[in-house]
Scaffold this motif. Structure first.
Motif, PDB file in Angstrom:
ATOM      1  N   UNK A  64     -75.048  50.940 -36.058  1.00  0.00           N
ATOM      2  CA  UNK A  64     -74.875  51.053 -37.498  1.00  0.00           C
ATOM      3  C   UNK A  64     -74.825  49.680 -38.103  1.00  0.00           C
ATOM      4  N   UNK A  65     -74.881  49.659 -39.432  1.00  0.00           N
ATOM      5  CA  UNK A  65     -75.042  48.357 -40.070  1.00  0.00           C
ATOM      6  C   UNK A  65     -73.728  47.652 -40.281  1.00  0.00           C
ATOM      7  N   UNK A  66     -73.820  46.464 -40.890  1.00  0.00           N
ATOM      8  CA  UNK A  66     -72.630  45.679 -41.185  1.00  0.00           C
ATOM      9  C   UNK A  66     -72.074  46.026 -42.552  1.00  0.00           C
ATOM     10  N   UNK A  67     -72.221  47.252 -42.962  1.00  0.00           N
ATOM     11  CA  UNK A  67     -71.732  47.666 -44.274  1.00  0.00           C
ATOM     12  C   UNK A  67     -70.218  47.595 -44.338  1.00  0.00           C
ATOM     13  N   UNK A 166     -69.047  56.700 -37.950  1.00  0.00           N
ATOM     14  CA  UNK A 166     -70.028  56.821 -39.016  1.00  0.00           C
ATOM     15  C   UNK A 166     -69.638  57.918 -39.994  1.00  0.00           C
ATOM     16  N   UNK A 167     -69.922  57.682 -41.277  1.00  0.00           N
ATOM     17  CA  UNK A 167     -69.754  58.702 -42.310  1.00  0.00           C
ATOM     18  C   UNK A 167     -70.978  58.649 -43.214  1.00  0.00           C
ATOM     19  N   UNK A 168     -71.699  59.766 -43.317  1.00  0.00           N
ATOM     20  CA  UNK A 168     -72.898  59.786 -44.153  1.00  0.00           C
ATOM     21  C   UNK A 168     -73.513  61.178 -44.165  1.00  0.00           C
ATOM     22  N   UNK A 169     -74.558  61.324 -45.003  1.00  0.00           N
ATOM     23  CA  UNK A 169     -75.450  62.475 -44.954  1.00  0.00           C
ATOM     24  C   UNK A 169     -76.830  61.973 -44.542  1.00  0.00           C
ATOM     25  N   UNK A 170     -77.493  62.712 -43.648  1.00  0.00           N
ATOM     26  CA  UNK A 170     -78.804  62.311 -43.147  1.00  0.00           C
ATOM     27  C   UNK A 170     -79.829  63.400 -43.457  1.00  0.00           C
ATOM     28  N   UNK A 185     -74.489  65.826 -41.327  1.00  0.00           N
ATOM     29  CA  UNK A 185     -73.354  65.040 -41.800  1.00  0.00           C
ATOM     30  C   UNK A 185     -72.724  64.345 -40.598  1.00  0.00           C
ATOM     31  N   UNK A 186     -72.470  63.053 -40.716  1.00  0.00           N
ATOM     32  CA  UNK A 186     -71.696  62.319 -39.713  1.00  0.00           C
ATOM     33  C   UNK A 186     -70.291  62.106 -40.259  1.00  0.00           C
ATOM     34  N   UNK A 187     -69.312  62.533 -39.492  1.00  0.00           N
ATOM     35  CA  UNK A 187     -67.916  62.347 -39.897  1.00  0.00           C
ATOM     36  C   UNK A 187     -67.024  62.528 -38.677  1.00  0.00           C
ATOM     37  N   UNK A 188     -66.046  61.627 -38.529  1.00  0.00           N
ATOM     38  CA  UNK A 188     -65.078  61.741 -37.442  1.00  0.00           C
ATOM     39  C   UNK A 188     -65.695  61.680 -36.065  1.00  0.00           C
TER      40      UNK A 188
END
Length: 263
Positions: A64-67, A166-170, A185-188
């Motif tokens: 994942x990115x450096x966000x 990660x937390x997001x919608x893909x 959805x990525x979560x937990x």
């Protein structure tokens, strides 16, 4: 006959000598303790630097990115322009090769390849890629003619949680013989299917370019492929904001171009 002179006792000198030795030893012990304390202090300081370095390294990992966290800031988009675009002619995103896959630029496109039976997610490199109440578009193509079986596509509301999950919608497509899309959805630490694989005639097969689009209005997300609305979901995870990102799976090369965000 006068009495013999008494010899002076040497006991006093023994006592004074013993005291002197004790004092010297005490001073040495104090100096040693101070030196050890100083060494420990420097060691702890170096460990702190190493810890920070490791944290940054993990944040910049290929998975994942450096966000940085932006979800908690209600004024995230206040200073952002009404539109933003990235044609990938400038190398802003991570370039790397690791156990998760490869990331590189070629011919003004951003290329990604994962490993078999896994996936790679990359979030945008700055808050310019914020997706709060935005329309996000990107073009995607399968380079080697074999579509990743678990899909590839566009991420919105992407961010790492405090536990680095990660937390997001893909929004993903499969461009093989029976073209399909799905929404994850990525979560937990989990990847959850919100919309399972659904066939769609809007998807172009093989190595043809497809335009993926997500329109976000408050808690409602609408998903389009090549200008055609295919599905929608509600932001039940209450992500609200985050960054645009890219996703691919399996060991097949894909390329992304012309990422646009309109607010």
């Amino acid at each position: 006959m006068p009495p013999p002179q008494q010899r002076k006792s040497s006991a006093v000198w023994w006592i004074l000598g013993g005291l002197a030795v004790i004092v010297v030893i005490g001073i040495g012990v104090v100096v040693m303790l101070l030196a050890v304390a100083s060494i420990n202090s420097q060691s702890n300081s170096n460990r702190a630097v190493v810890t920070n370095t490791n944290t940054n390294r993990n944040t910049n990992s290929n998975r994942s990115s450096n966000a940085n966290s932006s979800r908690g800031n209600a004024n995230t988009t206040s200073d952002l322009p009404s539109s933003f675009s990235d044609d990938f002619s400038e190398k802003k995103w991570t370039v790397a090769s690791s156990d998760f896959g490869q990331l590189w630029y070629d011919n003004d496109e951003y290329h990604m390849r994962s490993k078999d039976k896994t996936y790679v997610v990359m979030y945008g490199p700055s808050n310019d890629y914020n997706t709060e109440n935005a329309t996000v578009q990107v073009t995607a193509r399968n380079v080697d003619g074999v579509s990743p079986s678990s899909g590839y596509g566009l991420i919105v509301h992407g961010e790492r949680a405090k536990d680095e999950k990660l937390e997001d919608y893909a929004f993903l497509i499969f461009t093989g013989p029976n073209p399909q899309y799905k929404v994850l959805m990525h979560k937990g630490g989990a990847e959850t299917k919100l919309v399972d694989w659904t066939p769609s005639s809007a998807i172009r097969k093989g190595t043809s370019t497809n335009e993926l689009e997500v329109r976000i209005r408050g808690t409602q997300l609408a998903f389009l492929i090549n200008g055609q609305l295919v599905t929608g979901i509600a932001d039940t995870a209450n992500f609200k904001r985050g960054r645009a990102g890219l996703y691919t799976s399996d060991a097949h090369e894909v390329a992304f171009d012309d990422l646009e965000i309109t607010r």
